[in-house]
Design a protein around this motif. Structure first.
Motif, PDB file in Angstrom:
ATOM      1  N   ASN A  66       2.444  15.500  -1.725  1.00 45.38           N
ATOM      2  CA  ASN A  66       1.688  14.715  -1.523  1.00 45.38           C
ATOM      3  C   ASN A  66       2.031  13.500  -0.601  1.00 45.38           C
ATOM      4  O   ASN A  66       0.883  12.789  -0.404  1.00 45.38           O
ATOM      5  CB  ASN A  66       0.850  14.153  -2.756  1.00 45.38           C
ATOM      6  N   TRP A  67       2.987  13.567  -0.107  1.00 40.29           N
ATOM      7  CA  TRP A  67       3.500  12.251   0.497  1.00 40.29           C
ATOM      8  C   TRP A  67       3.653  12.613   2.150  1.00 40.29           C
ATOM      9  O   TRP A  67       4.177  13.621   2.216  1.00 40.29           O
ATOM     10  CB  TRP A  67       4.721  11.700  -0.191  1.00 40.29           C
ATOM     11  N   GLN A  68       3.478  11.624   2.923  1.00 36.95           N
ATOM     12  CA  GLN A  68       3.876  11.787   4.196  1.00 36.95           C
ATOM     13  C   GLN A  68       4.658  10.231   4.845  1.00 36.95           C
ATOM     14  O   GLN A  68       4.831   9.585   3.912  1.00 36.95           O
ATOM     15  CB  GLN A  68       2.866  11.843   5.035  1.00 36.95           C
ATOM     16  N   LEU A  69       5.252  10.670   5.896  1.00 39.92           N
ATOM     17  CA  LEU A  69       5.904   9.388   6.513  1.00 39.92           C
ATOM     18  C   LEU A  69       5.353   8.965   7.811  1.00 39.92           C
ATOM     19  O   LEU A  69       4.661   9.742   8.618  1.00 39.92           O
ATOM     20  CB  LEU A  69       7.489   9.922   6.934  1.00 39.92           C
ATOM     21  N   GLN A  86      10.737  -0.047  14.139  1.00 36.56           N
ATOM     22  CA  GLN A  86      11.630  -0.689  13.179  1.00 36.56           C
ATOM     23  C   GLN A  86      12.168   0.187  12.193  1.00 36.56           C
ATOM     24  O   GLN A  86      13.045   0.146  11.601  1.00 36.56           O
ATOM     25  CB  GLN A  86      10.903  -1.882  12.679  1.00 36.56           C
ATOM     26  N   GLY A  87      11.204   1.123  11.775  1.00 33.30           N
ATOM     27  CA  GLY A  87      11.825   2.035  10.595  1.00 33.30           C
ATOM     28  C   GLY A  87      10.553   2.785  10.321  1.00 33.30           C
ATOM     29  O   GLY A  87       9.597   3.234  11.169  1.00 33.30           O
ATOM     30  N   TYR A  88      10.613   3.556   9.002  1.00 27.82           N
ATOM     31  CA  TYR A  88       9.629   4.515   8.602  1.00 27.82           C
ATOM     32  C   TYR A  88       9.218   4.177   7.107  1.00 27.82           C
ATOM     33  O   TYR A  88       9.921   3.458   6.400  1.00 27.82           O
ATOM     34  CB  TYR A  88      10.283   6.069   8.627  1.00 27.82           C
ATOM     35  N   LEU A  89       7.974   4.141   6.845  1.00 29.71           N
ATOM     36  CA  LEU A  89       7.419   4.321   5.580  1.00 29.71           C
ATOM     37  C   LEU A  89       6.772   5.458   4.800  1.00 29.71           C
ATOM     38  O   LEU A  89       6.124   6.104   5.526  1.00 29.71           O
ATOM     39  CB  LEU A  89       6.254   2.810   5.660  1.00 29.71           C
ATOM     40  N   PRO A  90       7.081   5.448   3.761  1.00 29.40           N
ATOM     41  CA  PRO A  90       6.333   6.745   2.984  1.00 29.40           C
ATOM     42  C   PRO A  90       4.999   6.381   2.482  1.00 29.40           C
ATOM     43  O   PRO A  90       4.690   4.917   2.362  1.00 29.40           O
ATOM     44  CB  PRO A  90       7.271   6.961   2.019  1.00 29.40           C
ATOM     45  N   TYR A  91       3.945   7.062   2.568  1.00 20.64           N
ATOM     46  CA  TYR A  91       2.533   6.661   1.869  1.00 20.64           C
ATOM     47  C   TYR A  91       1.892   8.196   1.368  1.00 20.64           C
ATOM     48  O   TYR A  91       2.336   9.274   1.861  1.00 20.64           O
ATOM     49  CB  TYR A  91       1.675   6.248   3.021  1.00 20.64           C
ATOM     50  N   SER A  92       1.124   8.016   0.097  1.00 19.27           N
ATOM     51  CA  SER A  92       0.683   8.830  -0.557  1.00 19.27           C
ATOM     52  C   SER A  92      -0.652   9.237   0.094  1.00 19.27           C
ATOM     53  O   SER A  92      -1.525   8.416   0.535  1.00 19.27           O
ATOM     54  CB  SER A  92       0.442   8.642  -2.082  1.00 19.27           C
ATOM     55  N   ASN A  93      -0.986  10.743   0.005  1.00 18.00           N
ATOM     56  CA  ASN A  93      -2.342  11.060   0.421  1.00 18.00           C
ATOM     57  C   ASN A  93      -3.423  10.579  -0.469  1.00 18.00           C
ATOM     58  O   ASN A  93      -4.721  10.477  -0.424  1.00 18.00           O
ATOM     59  CB  ASN A  93      -2.537  12.601   0.334  1.00 18.00           C
ATOM     60  N   LYS A  94      -3.090   9.903  -1.536  1.00 17.98           N
ATOM     61  CA  LYS A  94      -3.970   9.367  -2.745  1.00 17.98           C
ATOM     62  C   LYS A  94      -4.610   8.101  -2.292  1.00 17.98           C
ATOM     63  O   LYS A  94      -5.708   7.585  -2.801  1.00 17.98           O
ATOM     64  CB  LYS A  94      -3.372   9.356  -4.033  1.00 17.98           C
ATOM     65  N   ILE A  95      -4.166   7.661  -1.409  1.00 11.43           N
ATOM     66  CA  ILE A  95      -4.537   6.244  -0.767  1.00 11.43           C
ATOM     67  C   ILE A  95      -5.549   6.279   0.383  1.00 11.43           C
ATOM     68  O   ILE A  95      -5.813   7.537   0.854  1.00 11.43           O
ATOM     69  CB  ILE A  95      -3.498   5.169  -0.273  1.00 11.43           C
ATOM     70  N   LEU A 140       0.622  -1.189  -0.030  1.00  9.70           N
ATOM     71  CA  LEU A 140      -0.021  -0.020   0.007  1.00  9.70           C
ATOM     72  C   LEU A 140       0.775   1.377  -0.100  1.00  9.70           C
ATOM     73  O   LEU A 140       0.390   2.238  -0.484  1.00  9.70           O
ATOM     74  CB  LEU A 140      -1.058  -0.155   1.324  1.00  9.70           C
ATOM     75  N   ALA A 141       1.947   1.288   0.709  1.00  6.03           N
ATOM     76  CA  ALA A 141       2.915   2.389   0.953  1.00  6.03           C
ATOM     77  C   ALA A 141       3.381   2.699  -0.616  1.00  6.03           C
ATOM     78  O   ALA A 141       3.755   3.970  -0.613  1.00  6.03           O
ATOM     79  CB  ALA A 141       4.078   2.134   2.146  1.00  6.03           C
ATOM     80  N   TYR A 142       3.666   1.895  -1.457  1.00  5.62           N
ATOM     81  CA  TYR A 142       4.370   1.977  -2.615  1.00  5.62           C
ATOM     82  C   TYR A 142       3.703   1.919  -3.691  1.00  5.62           C
ATOM     83  O   TYR A 142       3.808   1.776  -4.971  1.00  5.62           O
ATOM     84  CB  TYR A 142       5.615   1.209  -2.801  1.00  5.62           C
ATOM     85  N   SER A 143       2.120   1.891  -3.614  1.00  9.33           N
ATOM     86  CA  SER A 143       1.258   1.864  -4.632  1.00  9.33           C
ATOM     87  C   SER A 143       0.942   2.954  -5.587  1.00  9.33           C
ATOM     88  O   SER A 143       0.504   2.804  -6.575  1.00  9.33           O
ATOM     89  CB  SER A 143      -0.154   1.142  -3.931  1.00  9.33           C
ATOM     90  N   GLN A 144       1.355   3.806  -5.224  1.00  8.63           N
ATOM     91  CA  GLN A 144       1.205   5.298  -5.881  1.00  8.63           C
ATOM     92  C   GLN A 144       2.751   5.634  -6.550  1.00  8.63           C
ATOM     93  O   GLN A 144       3.700   5.586  -5.794  1.00  8.63           O
ATOM     94  CB  GLN A 144       0.433   6.258  -4.910  1.00  8.63           C
ATOM     95  N   LYS A 145       2.643   6.256  -7.757  1.00  3.77           N
ATOM     96  CA  LYS A 145       3.756   7.154  -8.216  1.00  3.77           C
ATOM     97  C   LYS A 145       4.065   8.328  -7.332  1.00  3.77           C
ATOM     98  O   LYS A 145       3.105   8.949  -6.883  1.00  3.77           O
ATOM     99  CB  LYS A 145       3.637   7.197  -9.708  1.00  3.77           C
TER     100      LYS A 145
END
Length: 262
Positions: free
Chosen positions: A189-192, A204-213, A178-183
């Motif tokens: 438009n992205w957050q962490l 454990q770490g951090y993941l990016p994610y798009s506001n479009k999901i 889900l985190a990497y589902s958007q270009k």
């Protein structure tokens, strides 16, 4: 010429019988050679029998003992009963006390291999052998397909810990997809978000994610994963390094892919 020192010997030449006069000393020499051969042969057989009899076999529990020379065939492993653990080779040993020794080169061993002993305990329930290693928080299990005085055939079985770990991995694969589902075209438009829980504390770490999901559903899955990992760490006594992961300094879009900057 003394007749007593000679004897007649029947021989065949071109399938025709001939009587040959030979000295008795030659017959005696031939007899001595055969005698020595048979003595040597029976001594060798006796020696091999003695070596085999040195292997102690518990008729009440054939699993006990040393198992060497594994042969792998898809899901099964076939061991031969041995006298002792080899110096350079994989083997396992089960003791009546409930102790277990694995002679191994490690999970990621590459040539030249260095073998060492890993100790632990085992429990046999029905046809499942559960092994707990002393120096590692690792539990493994084998299903006994067959066992005899000379051979042990087992099949690797997933333990409860491995099943729990598989659930954890499946959850992470889901949130990562889900985190990497958007270009990534516009970094604004992205957050962490932090994910997971180290046994020593911290994420454990951090993941990016798009506001479009669906961000609400995504963040809920992050919480589920983190709570599941906390429970896993406590349940199985997991240890980890206590290095604190610094929060990211930012994020950039590179080749339409989100890259975290630390």
């Amino acid at each position: 010429m003394t007749v007593k020192s000679y004897t007649f010997l029947l021989e065949f030449r071109d399938k025709k019988p001939f009587l040959t006069l030979r000295k008795k000393s030659w017959i005696k020499s031939l007899y001595t050679k055969f005698k020595r051969f048979f003595v040597f042969f029976f001594c060798a057989i006796s020696l091999l029998s003695c070596e085999n009899s040195d292997i102690e076999i518990n008729s009440d529990n054939l699993l006990l003992g040393v198992w060497v020379a594994p042969e792998y065939n898809q899901e099964t492993i076939t061991f031969k009963r041995g006298k002792s653990l080899p110096k350079d080779g994989y083997a396992i040993s089960f003791f009546e006390s409930g102790n277990f020794i694995e002679r191994t080169s490690g999970f990621c061993g590459t040539p030249p291999l260095i073998f060492y002993n890993e100790e632990g305990t085992f429990r046999l329930e029905k046809n499942i052998v559960s092994v707990s290693k002393t120096n590692q928080n690792i539990n493994i299990a084998w299903k006994v397909i067959s066992v005899s005085e000379t051979e042990l055939v087992v099949k690797r079985e997933l333990t409860t810990q491995e099943i729990d770990h598989r659930i954890l991995i499946d959850l992470f694969d889901e949130i990562s997809a889900l985190a990497y589902s958007q270009k990534c075209d516009d970094v604004s438009n992205w957050q962490l978000v932090a994910y997971g829980a180290k046994a020593c504390g911290g994420p454990q770490g951090y993941l990016p994610y798009s506001n479009k999901i669906d961000t609400a559903a995504f963040l809920e899955k992050i919480e589920v994963y983190t709570e599941t990992e906390i429970e896993y760490n406590v349940k199985w006594g997991i240890v980890s390094d206590c290095a604190v992961i610094s929060p990211p300094k930012g994020m950039v879009c590179q080749n339409r892919f989100p890259i975290i900057k630390y």
